[in-house]
Write an enzyme that holds these catalytic residues in place. Structure first.
Site, mmCIF file in Angstrom:
data_model
loop_
_atom_site.group_PDB
_atom_site.id
_atom_site.type_symbol
_atom_site.label_atom_id
_atom_site.label_comp_id
_atom_site.label_asym_id
_atom_site.label_seq_id
_atom_site.Cartn_x
_atom_site.Cartn_y
_atom_site.Cartn_z
ATOM 1 N N LYS A 213 -17.253 -35.783 44.133
ATOM 2 C CA LYS A 213 -16.394 -36.712 43.394
ATOM 3 C C LYS A 213 -14.956 -36.602 43.903
ATOM 4 O O LYS A 213 -14.279 -37.586 44.117
ATOM 5 C CB LYS A 213 -16.495 -36.385 41.901
ATOM 6 C CG LYS A 213 -15.804 -37.386 41.015
ATOM 7 C CD LYS A 213 -16.027 -37.065 39.543
ATOM 8 C CE LYS A 213 -15.140 -37.941 38.677
ATOM 9 N NZ LYS A 213 -15.162 -37.562 37.268
ATOM 10 N N GLU A 359 -20.370 -24.893 31.580
ATOM 11 C CA GLU A 359 -19.136 -25.504 32.078
ATOM 12 C C GLU A 359 -18.555 -26.458 31.029
ATOM 13 O O GLU A 359 -17.356 -26.689 30.998
ATOM 14 C CB GLU A 359 -19.393 -26.244 33.406
ATOM 15 C CG GLU A 359 -18.112 -26.570 34.162
ATOM 16 C CD GLU A 359 -18.347 -27.022 35.591
ATOM 17 O OE1 GLU A 359 -18.271 -26.194 36.518
ATOM 18 O OE2 GLU A 359 -18.618 -28.217 35.795
ATOM 19 N N LYS A 515 -10.988 -20.561 42.193
ATOM 20 C CA LYS A 515 -10.769 -21.287 43.456
ATOM 21 C C LYS A 515 -9.398 -20.915 44.034
ATOM 22 O O LYS A 515 -9.259 -20.717 45.240
ATOM 23 C CB LYS A 515 -10.812 -22.805 43.210
ATOM 24 C CG LYS A 515 -12.180 -23.346 42.889
ATOM 25 C CD LYS A 515 -12.119 -24.862 42.799
ATOM 26 C CE LYS A 515 -13.353 -25.444 42.170
ATOM 27 N NZ LYS A 515 -13.293 -26.859 41.910
HETATM 28 O O1 F6P Z 1 -15.687 -26.410 40.402
HETATM 29 C C1 F6P Z 1 -16.384 -27.064 39.429
HETATM 30 C C2 F6P Z 1 -16.669 -28.482 39.796
HETATM 31 O O2 F6P Z 1 -15.503 -29.232 39.693
HETATM 32 C C3 F6P Z 1 -17.746 -29.075 38.929
HETATM 33 O O3 F6P Z 1 -17.284 -29.501 37.709
HETATM 34 C C4 F6P Z 1 -18.277 -30.154 39.797
HETATM 35 O O4 F6P Z 1 -19.531 -30.592 39.373
HETATM 36 C C5 F6P Z 1 -18.295 -29.456 41.128
HETATM 37 O O5 F6P Z 1 -17.156 -28.622 41.115
HETATM 38 C C6 F6P Z 1 -18.272 -30.343 42.329
HETATM 39 O O6 F6P Z 1 -17.154 -31.169 42.352
HETATM 40 P P1 F6P Z 1 -17.037 -32.349 43.406
HETATM 41 O O7 F6P Z 1 -18.099 -33.342 43.121
HETATM 42 O O8 F6P Z 1 -15.666 -32.913 43.217
HETATM 43 O O9 F6P Z 1 -17.205 -31.757 44.783
#
Ligand code: F6P
Length: 547
Positions: A213, A359, A515
């Site tokens: 995303k 989460e 992170k």
């Molecule tokens: O680090 C957690 C998170 O943001 C989750 O909520 C999400 O599903 C995952 O990382 C992956 O995020 P992205 O689709 O932005 O790579």
């Protein structure tokens, strides 16, 4: 969203429930059945089949929990005093239930259960993503050498992996046909994860789908880069590598800068959170694998949405699942929830549920900024039956902790091993509730013909405490409709609990801290950490130099 939030402990029903807990704690579960022959029927709910209204599509048995009608009535009263009806209304009308990020959480719009939030649409990206998935199924996506692409590798993590992985594993057997591409999933930054897939891949027919995303997740970007290098090495540096990539992302500019063609970047609406995203373009691998059955999956989610939105709390499955989970966590001090799917296709369900529950509700700050004085999300773990029976069930039988159990049981066809699978699920739920006391243990040893002294010595080791509370969800079979309903059920369970606890289930600020620390270490800022971490980083570096 009007702010009607009151911390749960200030609600009248909260105090009443505390007295009920005192009344019931210590009461053996089997005695609740002995005293009440109608219990099993009364404490079961069902979602009706949309096709045959007289038949149940999901039966949820809650009777093996330490509760009675008075507790249930008070839990429902708690939901009323917490204005859960208003919460459900806000959720389905696109209000900003994600109040820390100022967004709606309208993933139900992807399954047609509510309009998208005002000023938004679900249409364009969904339609383009569908056309792309069907082009892949029809053999109309061509790689750089002129061969049709027949192998999809999803590169994503968290919600961009767990949902599509679970649904593909669960449904591919039933729906895959000659149009279905092979589908693989890569998530871990450990180089062995993608290497294991690449070893079995042919670059000329492989399509990498970068699902992120944010298009900013370190693991996904590292794996996408590894895929790009592998394509170059396999196809030559002049090859049209772009023909082998597509993305699901909202960061269209960043994805394009990586080299993904703009017409192959499929966004998902901002108001669809990662762990709720399998219904959106993130479901592209599922659509590619199962084709039109994806719509049945959406219908299952829709059916559960309708049930949740319109059924009185007294017969509402997600409301009961949420309230009884809260009862176990906060009144009976049961800290963990084991997800026990009895289907090989659901082997990734515990991992999916872990992200969904932990989460979403693994948080301590309430809507008004104060600290929760209650435990929130349970620790979710588990594994598929029957394999788990030969691994961790021992602790459930004879360990020292109470564990809440969710048995998920698709009944399936009348085939001897399939019957045995279902019988095992029902037997485990029954045995973990009934246990085996000292006298029964002695009797079992006597039946083996052991001498009296040996019986006395061994009997304590055979006793099983029992009284492990469980929910059993019976599905007629593991198909797209029932899986959709099952996943939506748990999504709504999580919402019910979050509303009563007063937390935002749709953000995940916590994971950012880890992170940031990883980035600091990568930049060689180990000295900025504690002495233990700095030393471990130095030792790791010395190991690296020795290899
Ligand atoms: O680090 C957690 C998170 O943001 C989750 O909520 C999400 O599903 C995952 O990382 C992956 O995020 P992205 O689709 O932005 O790579």
């Amino acid at each position: 969203m009007t702010d009607n939030f009151i911390v749960p402990q200030r609600l009248r029903a909260w105090t009443a429930l505390a007295s009920h807990a005192q009344r019931l704690i210590g009461r053996p579960l089997p005695t609740l059945f002995a005293d009440d022959p109608g219990r099993a029927k009364r404490l079961s709910l069902s979602l009706g089949s949309p096709v045959e209204p007289d038949r149940a599509a999901i039966v949820a048995d809650f009777s093996k929990h330490l509760l009675d009608d008075a507790v249930l009535a008070e839990l429902i009263q708690l939901a009323r005093e917490a204005h859960l009806d208003e919460g459900i209304h806000c959720l389905f009308t696109g209000e900003q239930v994600n109040f820390t990020e100022g967004r709606a959480a309208a993933h139900m719009a992807m399954r047609g259960s509510c309009p998208p939030p005002p000023g938004n649409s679900t249409g364009v990206s969904s339609l383009a993503m569908r056309a792309f998935a069907f082009a892949l199924r029809d053999g109309n996506l061509i790689g750089s050498t002129g061969k049709p692409l027949r192998h999809l590798v999803n590169i994503g993590i968290g919600g961009s992996d767990l949902g599509p992985r679970l649904v593909s594993e669960a449904l591919t057997d039933l729906y895959a046909n000659e149009s279905s591409p092979r589908v693989d999933f890569v998530a871990n930054i450990d180089p062995r994860d993608i290497a294991a897939v690449l070893e079995r891949s042919d670059a000329t027919d492989t399509l990498f789908l970068v699902s992120s995303k944010s298009f900013g997740t370190a693991e996904t970007l590292a794996n996408a880069e590894a895929a790009r290098q592998w394509l170059r090495a396999s196809l030559g540096s002049d090859a049209d590598i772009g023909a082998h990539f597509a993305a699901v992302s909202n960061a269209e500019k960043t994805a394009a800068a990586f080299g993904i063609q703009p017409d192959r970047i499929f966004p998902l609406p901002e108001w669809v959170g990662g762990r709720y995203s399998v219904w959106s373009a993130i479901g592209l691998p599922v659509l590619a694998a199962i084709g039109g059955a994806f719509d049945e999956f959406l219908s299952g989610g829709w059916a559960m949405d309708e049930h949740f939105r319109t059924t009185p709390f007294e017969r509402n499955i997600p409301v009961w699942l949420g309230l009884i989970g809260l009862w176990n966590t906060d009144y009976l001090a049961i800290e963990t929830l084991a997800a026990l799917p009895y289907a090989h296709g659901l082997r990734s369900f515990p991992a999916w549920l872990q992200q969904l529950e932990m989460e979403s509700n693994g948080k301590h700050t309430l809507r008004d900024g104060s600290e929760s004085l209650l435990h929130t999300a349970p620790i979710v773990w588990g594994g598929a039956g029957t394999t788990g029976q030969h691994a961790f069930y021992q602790l459930l039988y004879q360990g020292t902790r109470k564990v809440a159990l969710d048995f998920i049981v698709p009944v399936g066809e009348d085939e001897p091993r399939q019957r045995a699978l279902v019988e095992n699920a029902l037997a485990q739920a029954a045995a973990l509730m009934a246990g085996r006391d000292f006298n029964a243990s002695r009797a079992a040893l006597a039946r083996r013909g052991l001498p009296a002294a040996e019986i006395e010595r061994l009997a304590p080791h055979l006793t099983c405490t029992g009284n492990q509370p469980s929910t059993t969800l019976l599905l007629p079979k593991l198909d797209a409709f029932h899986l959709g309903a099952l996943l939506a059920l748990y999504e709504h369970k999580v919402f019910v609990q979050s509303w009563i606890w007063g937390i935002n289930p749709f953000d995940q600020y916590g994971v950012e801290l880890g992170k940031e620390m990883a980035r600091a270490l990568a930049l060689g800022h180990a000295g900025a950490q504690d002495a233990s971490t700095a030393r471990l980083a130095a030792v790791a570096e010395s190991f690296r130099q020795q290899l």
